[in-house]
Design an enzyme around this catalytic site. Structure first.
Site, mmCIF file in Angstrom:
data_model
loop_
_atom_site.group_PDB
_atom_site.id
_atom_site.type_symbol
_atom_site.label_atom_id
_atom_site.label_comp_id
_atom_site.label_asym_id
_atom_site.label_seq_id
_atom_site.Cartn_x
_atom_site.Cartn_y
_atom_site.Cartn_z
ATOM 1 C CD GLU A 67 42.645 -6.419 31.203
ATOM 2 O OE1 GLU A 67 41.965 -6.245 30.132
ATOM 3 O OE2 GLU A 67 43.319 -5.838 31.818
ATOM 4 C CG HIS A 103 42.140 1.031 41.066
ATOM 5 N ND1 HIS A 103 41.417 2.003 40.474
ATOM 6 C CD2 HIS A 103 43.021 0.668 40.158
ATOM 7 C CE1 HIS A 103 42.094 2.291 39.088
ATOM 8 N NE2 HIS A 103 42.887 1.451 38.956
HETATM 9 C C1 LIG Z 1 40.412 -3.204 31.130
HETATM 10 C C2 LIG Z 1 41.641 -2.508 31.897
HETATM 11 N N1 LIG Z 1 42.579 -3.312 32.013
HETATM 12 C C3 LIG Z 1 43.726 -2.879 32.955
HETATM 13 C C4 LIG Z 1 43.783 -1.475 33.343
HETATM 14 C C5 LIG Z 1 44.791 -0.939 34.485
HETATM 15 N N2 LIG Z 1 45.515 0.178 33.727
HETATM 16 C C6 LIG Z 1 45.061 1.507 33.982
HETATM 17 S S1 LIG Z 1 45.555 2.495 32.556
HETATM 18 C C7 LIG Z 1 46.562 1.390 32.019
HETATM 19 C C8 LIG Z 1 47.581 1.514 30.942
HETATM 20 C C9 LIG Z 1 46.559 2.409 29.676
HETATM 21 O O1 LIG Z 1 47.115 2.839 28.747
HETATM 22 P P1 LIG Z 1 46.786 3.688 27.614
HETATM 23 O O2 LIG Z 1 45.592 3.331 27.276
HETATM 24 O O3 LIG Z 1 47.895 3.894 26.634
HETATM 25 O O4 LIG Z 1 46.503 5.177 28.384
HETATM 26 P P2 LIG Z 1 47.547 6.014 29.026
HETATM 27 O O5 LIG Z 1 47.394 5.735 30.627
HETATM 28 O O6 LIG Z 1 49.117 5.892 28.540
HETATM 29 O O7 LIG Z 1 47.246 7.257 28.828
HETATM 30 C C10 LIG Z 1 46.232 0.211 32.404
HETATM 31 C C11 LIG Z 1 47.038 -1.154 32.152
HETATM 32 C C12 LIG Z 1 42.644 -0.735 33.016
HETATM 33 N N3 LIG Z 1 42.362 0.335 33.475
HETATM 34 N N4 LIG Z 1 41.618 -1.290 32.302
#
Ligand SMILES: Cc1ncc(C[n+]2csc(CCOP(=O)(O)OP(=O)(O)O)c2C)c(N)n1
Ligand SMILES: [Mg+2]
Lengths: 341, 327
Positions: free
Chosen positions: A77, A144
């Site tokens: 972000e 959220h």
């Molecule tokens: C700073 C931030 N931006 C956006 C989100 C929304 N979000 C929640 S999980 C996610 C994807 C996370 O991907 P990853 O780190 O690969 O973990 P996974 O869910 O695949 O285990 C996003 C974009 C967030 N939690 N935190």
């Protein structure tokens, strides 16, 4: 006082349009602006490809506009909001989606320190829009469900809008995209698919900085925005049985604020209740109450009252969140107390 | 990645690893089923496919160590001692849940008595928190280790890099487990980063990184044991990149239609639990009866947890303002 409309937009039917949901109106506005202006680009996490965003606002956009215009961002972000500022300085009109308004904080520096101050410091306009899905009431927990608008209203150089109806969702987004300043556009998640309404076709803009009278009334004025507009209107309907005639003012724009509309209604009714779902403490409502106290104190019949979220993180469990969040019942109780004052 | 066969851990460890993975999967499946039946509250996450990572890494920690798991690490919460009862009750927003209804699904499921730092949605905030925990161990001269989990998406954030750099400069006793599950929500690795291995991000900051097969529990466990031992001995931070696959959607509402079926099929054949069961049967560490016993024990434990949670009280709305500040 009669049930006059005090000179601002009447709560009558808008120009002929199509009925659609609040979220469809957001998509429509964005799609139409992208068709109209090749400088409008979209970026954010998961907005592209076949997926089209966590809430599907940009579903089908990558097909229509291509991946170069509907850009999936890595989880960055701070970088992609900063990049939107760079794009805006080069003449593009980026529309950034933060997946949830709660995650806007990760780009906070890029917004409040840089984008917001550029024009004042060196005359450079930053015409981006950040779309931030906000608000709760649907058991989404502390991360959220937030309503962080006050942070941005507190920041010089930003504009902040919060549409409450499908028509305004469209009209304000189009205006925000065409505005030469950074605009934070808060969407009310609980309204996304639950609220339908007429949306004018084609080039429908809503001026940023103009409130809308959602309901005319003479006894008590409720000043609010976002999903709380609908709670207030519901409360007002209930209060007809009590013989209390309630006006509801939907601010639509928090910055700039339609101070004229607020004061006009305050003077007309002499009793004002300000409501928002965000924490009451140091919220936007405090500023509105202060405005009325400053400018219309001698025209009031009662102190300005406020209802807002409690000073706690938004709790997850339904009974806790219900206790946290204002609703039509609490609004009606408070209006009765004001009317009796 | 699995080229040199590792010496097998002692049979009790093998059984432990297996049992915890089965409990994790059983609980995960049950939670998914509850939501599909409309008995859930809000949304929730599945860690299906991540069991070997969560359990293998989690079991490498000592009782005094701390860990900051994320939303895919159900198994790690379990091995640290959070009971299925408290976990299901948390997911259902009940007073008996870890957060007593304040935080959702796996968020906030912290308990410092058990050495667990509660998860915050903003990724990867808990990683820098774990670095700080590790720094406090160094400061106090305590032989303790902090472990953090982060995803492939999380590894793109500025914070990930800041936290890694900080850990490296401070020689913090940190073990960073990166769960590279190919996706961050709908975003595939190819749109997340222009490198093949997240391990390179460790190297960039002077944090040695090993790459392991995240669906091979012994490989994860062995790498984690070495990293923990090294950190404890003052050798500084290590990253372990675990290659795996998120087998279901990002969260319960997400059908993950954007994931190619062949990719899922490829990883389904490498299911960490099926693979390990076959291995243990082949080694004679367990027999069919032993397998059934574990299945039954886990199913019973999970059923009891669901019953406990569903019959637990809702939090009292009058308590909503309680607990914002430490007394
Ligand atoms: C700073 C931030 N931006 C956006 C989100 C929304 N979000 C929640 S999980 C996610 C994807 C996370 O991907 P990853 O780190 O690969 O973990 P996974 O869910 O695949 O285990 C996003 C974009 C967030 N939690 N935190
Ligand atoms: Mg991932």
């Amino acid at each position: 006082m009669t049930g006059a409309n005090f000179g601002f937009a009447a709560p009558t039917a808008e120009a002929a349009g199509t009925e659609m949901t609040y979220i469809a109106a957001i998509s429509e506005a964005l799609r139409e602006e992208m068709r109209r202006d090749g400088d409008v680009v979209v970026l954010g996490e998961d907005v592209g490809g076949s997926f089209g965003g966590a809430f599907k606002v940009t579903q089908g956009f990558a097909d229509e506009f291509g991946d170069r215009r509907v850009m999936n961002m890595p989880m960055t972000e701070n970088a992609f909001i900063g990049a939107a500022t760079g794009m805006a300085l080069m003449g593009l009109r980026p529309v950034v989606e933060v997946q949830f308004a709660d995650f806007i904080t990760t780009g906070f520096d890029a917004i409040v320190q840089f984008a917001a101050t550029n024009h004042y410091r060196w005359g450079a306009a930053v015409p981006w829009v950040i779309r931030a899905p906000a608000d709760g009431g649907i058991s989404s927990g502390p991360f959220h469900s937030q309503n962080p608008e006050a942070w941005f209203v507190h920041t010089p150089g930003l504009k902040v809008v919060v549409p409450a109806t499908p028509a305004d969702a469209k009209g304000l987004l189009i205006s925000a995209i065409r505005d030469d300043n950074p605009v934070v556009y808060f969407e009310s998640k609980p309204l996304y698919r639950s609220l339908r309404g007429e949306v004018p076709e084609g080039d429908h803009t809503v001026p940023i900085g103009r409130a809308r009278l959602a309901r005319a009334g003479t006894d008590v004025a409720v000043v609010t925005y976002g999903a709380m507009v609908h709670q207030a209107v519901t409360a007002a309907q209930t209060l007809e049985a009590d013989g209390i005639d309630v006006a509801v003012l939907d601010l639509r724009s928090l910055k700039p604020l339609d101070t004229e509309a607020v004061l006009e209604l305050a003077v007309a009714t002499g009793r004002v209740l300000v409501i928002h779902a965000a924490n009451r403490l140091a919220g936007v409502g405090a500023e509105i109450a202060a405005l009325i106290a400053d400018e219309a104190f001698d025209r009031l019949d009662a102190p300005v009252r406020r209802i807002g979220g409690l000073d706690v993180p938004v709790p997850f469990s339904p009974p806790l969140e219900a206790a946290y969040r204002p609703d039509a019942t609490r609004i009606a109780d408070e209006v009765r107390a004001l009317a009796r004052w | 990645m699995g080229d040199i066969p590792l010496p097998a851990p002692p049979p009790e460890t093998q059984l432990d690893l297996y049992r915890w993975m089965v409990l994790t999967r059983t609980l995960d499946d049950r939670i998914m089923a509850l939501w599909k039946q409309g008995r859930g509250v809000g949304g929730t996450f599945s860690g299906k496919g991540h069991e070997a990572i969560a359990v293998g890494a989690g079991l490498a920690l000592g009782a005094d160590d701390v860990v900051a798991p994320m939303h895919r690490d159900l198994g790690c919460y379990l091995v640290r001692g959070l009971t299925p009862e408290r976990i299901v009750a948390n997911q259902l927003g009940r007073i008996t849940g870890v957060t007593a209804g304040r935080d959702a699904n796996l968020h906030g499921m912290g308990d410092l008595e058990l050495g667990i730092i509660g998860f915050v949605s903003h990724l990867p905030q808990s990683m820098s928190t774990a670095v700080g925990a590790a720094m406090s161990f160094t400061y106090r001269g305590e032989p303790r280790v902090a472990m953090a989990f982060a995803g492939d998406g999380s590894s793109s954030t500025g914070l990930f890099h800041e936290a890694l750099n900080l850990a490296a400069v401070q020689r913090a006793p940190l073990v960073l487990v990166v769960e590279n599950n190919q996706y961050a929500y709908s975003t595939p690795l190819s749109q997340q980063m222009a490198i093949d291995d997240i391990a390179d991000r460790g190297a960039a900051h002077g944090v040695p990184a090993t790459i392991v097969d995240g669906n091979n529990v012994e490989e994860v466990h062995s790498a984690a044991l070495s990293a923990v031992a090294k950190a404890r001995a003052g050798g500084g931070p290590t990253m372990i990149e675990c290659k795996t696959m998120r087998m279901l959607g990002h969260a319960i509402h997400d059908g993950a239609e954007y994931v190619p079926a062949e990719l899922l099929e490829h990883w389904r054949r490498r299911d960490p639990i099926d693979r390990y069961r076959k291995r243990l049967l082949k080694r004679g560490v367990i027999d069919d009866e032993g397998v059934s016993t574990i299945d039954k024990e886990c199913a019973d434990a999970v059923e009891a947890a669901v019953e406990f949670a569903e019959s637990s009280e809702w939090p009292d709305p009058a308590s909503v303002e309680r607990g914002v500040y430490a007394p």
